[in-house]
Design an enzyme around this catalytic site. Structure first.
Site, PDB file in Angstrom:
ATOM      1  N   ASP A  33     -12.236  32.270  29.012  1.00 52.74           N
ATOM      2  CA  ASP A  33     -11.847  31.794  30.606  1.00 52.74           C
ATOM      3  C   ASP A  33      -9.757  31.948  29.223  1.00 52.74           C
ATOM      4  OD1 ASP A  33     -11.514  29.771  32.367  1.00 52.74           O
ATOM      5  OD2 ASP A  33     -10.017  29.301  31.002  1.00 52.74           O
ATOM      6  N   SER A  56     -12.579  30.548  43.043  1.00 52.67           N
ATOM      7  CA  SER A  56     -12.050  31.973  44.044  1.00 52.67           C
ATOM      8  C   SER A  56     -12.763  33.551  43.299  1.00 52.67           C
ATOM      9  CB  SER A  56     -10.812  31.554  44.429  1.00 52.67           C
ATOM     10  OG  SER A  56     -10.670  30.506  44.845  1.00 52.67           O
ATOM     11  N   LYS A  67     -30.249  30.388  34.389  1.00 54.26           N
ATOM     12  CA  LYS A  67     -29.421  31.112  35.651  1.00 54.26           C
ATOM     13  C   LYS A  67     -27.892  31.637  35.614  1.00 54.26           C
ATOM     14  CE  LYS A  67     -30.280  27.759  39.085  1.00 54.26           C
ATOM     15  NZ  LYS A  67     -30.322  27.355  40.542  1.00 54.26           N
TER      16      LYS A  67
HETATM   17  N1  LIG Z   1     -25.909  28.695  36.368  1.00 56.18           N
HETATM   18  C1  LIG Z   1     -25.898  27.425  36.285  1.00 56.18           C
HETATM   19  O1  LIG Z   1     -27.510  26.735  36.161  1.00 56.18           O
HETATM   20  C2  LIG Z   1     -25.024  26.061  36.809  1.00 56.18           C
HETATM   21  C3  LIG Z   1     -25.036  25.536  36.451  1.00 56.18           C
HETATM   22  C4  LIG Z   1     -24.049  24.589  37.045  1.00 56.18           C
HETATM   23  C5  LIG Z   1     -22.878  24.710  37.609  1.00 56.18           C
HETATM   24  N2  LIG Z   1     -22.360  26.405  37.731  1.00 56.18           N
HETATM   25  C6  LIG Z   1     -21.501  26.896  37.557  1.00 56.18           C
HETATM   26  O2  LIG Z   1     -20.685  26.124  37.497  1.00 56.18           O
HETATM   27  C7  LIG Z   1     -19.155  25.986  37.979  1.00 56.18           C
HETATM   28  C8  LIG Z   1     -17.994  24.886  37.995  1.00 56.18           C
HETATM   29  O3  LIG Z   1     -18.264  24.874  36.427  1.00 56.18           O
HETATM   30  P1  LIG Z   1     -16.499  24.476  35.520  1.00 56.18           P
HETATM   31  O4  LIG Z   1     -16.546  23.109  36.391  1.00 56.18           O
HETATM   32  O5  LIG Z   1     -16.834  24.665  34.028  1.00 56.18           O
HETATM   33  O6  LIG Z   1     -15.562  25.476  36.171  1.00 56.18           O
HETATM   34  P2  LIG Z   1     -14.430  26.462  35.470  1.00 56.18           P
HETATM   35  O7  LIG Z   1     -15.283  27.347  34.740  1.00 56.18           O
HETATM   36  O8  LIG Z   1     -13.792  26.620  36.757  1.00 56.18           O
HETATM   37  O9  LIG Z   1     -12.882  25.434  34.751  1.00 56.18           O
HETATM   38  C9  LIG Z   1     -12.943  24.392  34.732  1.00 56.18           C
HETATM   39  C10 LIG Z   1     -11.571  23.978  34.437  1.00 56.18           C
HETATM   40  O10 LIG Z   1     -11.484  24.041  33.376  1.00 56.18           O
HETATM   41  C11 LIG Z   1     -10.526  24.726  32.298  1.00 56.18           C
HETATM   42  N3  LIG Z   1     -11.101  24.786  31.170  1.00 56.18           N
HETATM   43  C12 LIG Z   1     -12.208  25.074  30.574  1.00 56.18           C
HETATM   44  N4  LIG Z   1     -12.638  24.876  29.379  1.00 56.18           N
HETATM   45  C13 LIG Z   1     -11.335  24.089  28.920  1.00 56.18           C
HETATM   46  C14 LIG Z   1     -11.011  23.113  27.905  1.00 56.18           C
HETATM   47  N5  LIG Z   1     -11.981  23.287  26.673  1.00 56.18           N
HETATM   48  N6  LIG Z   1      -9.258  22.534  28.142  1.00 56.18           N
HETATM   49  C15 LIG Z   1      -8.836  22.404  28.940  1.00 56.18           C
HETATM   50  N7  LIG Z   1      -9.461  23.077  30.154  1.00 56.18           N
HETATM   51  C16 LIG Z   1     -10.618  24.280  30.486  1.00 56.18           C
HETATM   52  C17 LIG Z   1     -11.252  26.652  33.074  1.00 56.18           C
HETATM   53  O11 LIG Z   1      -9.695  27.212  32.552  1.00 56.18           O
HETATM   54  C18 LIG Z   1     -10.707  26.216  34.533  1.00 56.18           C
HETATM   55  O12 LIG Z   1      -9.663  26.093  34.614  1.00 56.18           O
HETATM   56  C19 LIG Z   1     -18.983  26.469  38.986  1.00 56.18           C
HETATM   57  O13 LIG Z   1     -19.663  27.199  39.369  1.00 56.18           O
HETATM   58  C20 LIG Z   1     -20.762  26.491  39.487  1.00 56.18           C
HETATM   59  O14 LIG Z   1     -21.284  27.003  40.654  1.00 56.18           O
HETATM   60  C21 LIG Z   1     -23.737  27.100  36.937  1.00 56.18           C
END
Ligand SMILES: NC(=O)c1ccc[n+]([C@@H]2O[C@H](COP(=O)([O-])OP(=O)(O)OC[C@H]3O[C@@H](n4cnc5c(N)ncnc54)[C@H](O)[C@@H]3O)[C@@H](O)[C@H]2O)c1
Length: 417
Positions: free
Chosen positions: A73, A105, A174
């Protein structure tokens, strides 16, 4: 040899049996096979400390020097690529970074193809060179799907760096991306061969995304772990303040306990149903209305925030059905407030919720299978929720919200004269 023989004998038996079922002149072969899967989810603090061999072992399988592709990321790269580079170079790993600006997005097939392109350009082999996916749930979902497609399944390792990633997105089977207005509509079941969780990454995560992860932990607490709920109620605000960092003090100790209980609870639910053969899943609590809410409000609501709105609505539904007492409902909504999570959003209209539930019913093969809390730490499935009930719950939740936002009516003021 013996194995092949016994397999073919078994296959003959099956084929004979189904042959009888074919109409005259036809033929039937039934092929059946089991795919056994096992993978580790490991909490491994100080992952990028050069003295910690865990990541090097995972990446090289003990056979350095090796070449590996690391998909990371963009924000995580800006914060950690220097340490990651030093670590990998120090452990004889030649690597290329593929940096993806991952956010909801761009959680679409085009980004999956970007990763596939990088895999192809790097020359990822078929079986023994896992791609490393490092980032939040968006990044690991995208890389997981790319890995499932490339050569029909290549291995990968997940290093989740957000709280949602550590307790949810990074530990199940998943993968997926959004398609049109549908959340995670395209995907595959393709777990990583290993997940390495280092809570240290949370030290740089902003508090909104921490709360977002705590929403999914609250989900586990509500459906199956009353003690975890108490920990969130008591320490929730401090956990956010201290970025869930493990440590000697009470909050530091609680952080690790909360993380472990959340992972344990989630895996207990996922493991027996890894391929989702059964569509009655407790972990779907908070995920019945939220996919539509999240996609409609995008980019205003984060995933966990949308889940929290759904959990609040479902909890009021449960209260109306006598599954939660008024005191229990108050406690649930209070914890959401302590964690500063939303319980409503303007997109939640009766019409939107009708469509959301209809879409979920399709996703659950024609049944609602709606998990509702029964007390705190337990849940049941219901299949007969009516639109009238949903609207009554929405109205009641709105009334509660209005009441909590209104300034308290003060009693007579003592002017102290
Ligand atoms: N596969 C599955 O079973 C499953 C389960 C739950 C959620 N999800 C998916 O996960 C997504 C949400 O994940 P999320 O909340 O991690 O969002 P994300 O991946 O968008 O990360 C959130 C933000 O944090 C930033 N970031 C990441 N690690 C960081 C760190 N250590 N320090 C500072 N910034 C950091 C990223 O750049 C991003 O801006 C959704 O799309 C959801 O559908 C999937």
């Amino acid at each position: 040899m013996t194995r092949t023989k016994s397999l073919s004998r078994r296959a003959d038996r099956v084929a004979d049996r189904v042959h009888d079922e074919a109409t005259e002149g036809g033929a039937v072969w039934r092929v059946s096979a089991l795919k056994e899967v096992s993978y580790d989810v490991m909490v491994q603090p100080r992952l990028l400390d050069p003295a910690n061999p865990a990541l090097a072992r995972a990446v090289t399988s003990g056979a350095a020097p090796v070449r590996r592709l690391v998909v990371i990321d963009a924000t995580v790269a800006s914060l950690y690529s220097e340490r990651l580079t030093a670590y990998l170079a120090g452990h004889d790993v030649e690597f290329r970074l593929c940096v993806i600006d991952a956010h909801e997005s761009v959680k679409v097939m085009a980004t999956v193809f970007e990763v596939v392109d990088a895999m192809d350009a790097f020359g990822v082999p078929r079986r023994h060179a896992p791609v490393v996916a490092m980032g939040g749930g968006v990044l690991t979902d995208i890389v997981g799907l790319a890995a499932s497609l490339y050569r029909r399944a290549t291995p990968y390792i997940r290093i989740p760096t957000t709280l949602i990633g550590m307790i949810d997105a990074g530990i199940g089977s998943k993968t997926g991306v959004n398609f049109r207005e549908h959340k995670n509509r395209l995907g595959a079941y393709h777990p990583s061969s290993l997940t390495l969780i280092d809570p240290g990454f949370l030290s740089t995560l902003d508090s909104r995304h921490l709360r977002n992860g705590l929403a999914e932990i609250l989900k586990i607490a509500l459906i199956k772990d009353a003690e975890l709920f108490d920990l969130l109620a008591t320490h929730g605000a401090d956990l956010v303040e201290q970025r869930m960092q493990p440590g000697e003090d009470a909050v530091g100790g609680t952080a690790l306990t909360v993380l472990r209980r959340a992972v344990q609870g989630m895996l207990e639910e996922l493991q027996p149903n890894l391929w989702e053969d059964h569509l009655q899943r407790l972990v779907d609590f908070g995920h019945s209305f939220s996919p539509t809410i999240e996609m409609t409000a995008l980019p205003e609501l984060l995933h966990g925030e949308a889940v929290c709105v759904d959990m609040a609505l479902s909890s009021v539904l449960a209260h109306h059905r006598g599954l939660l007492t008024t005191a229990e409902l108050d406690r649930v909504l209070d914890v959401m407030r302590v964690l500063r999570l939303p319980v409503l959003h303007p997109v939640c209209t009766p019409e939107l919720l009708r469509g959301a539930l209809a879409d979920t019913v399709k996703h659950r093969d024609g049944r609602q299978h709606l998990p509702l809390p029964r007390g705190i730490g337990d849940a049941v499935f219901v299949d007969d929720v009516t639109q009238h009930e949903v609207e009554a719950a929405l109205f009641a939740l709105g009334e509660r919200e209005r009441a909590t936002r209104q300034p308290k009516v003060r009693g007579p003021v003592d002017m102290g004269v």
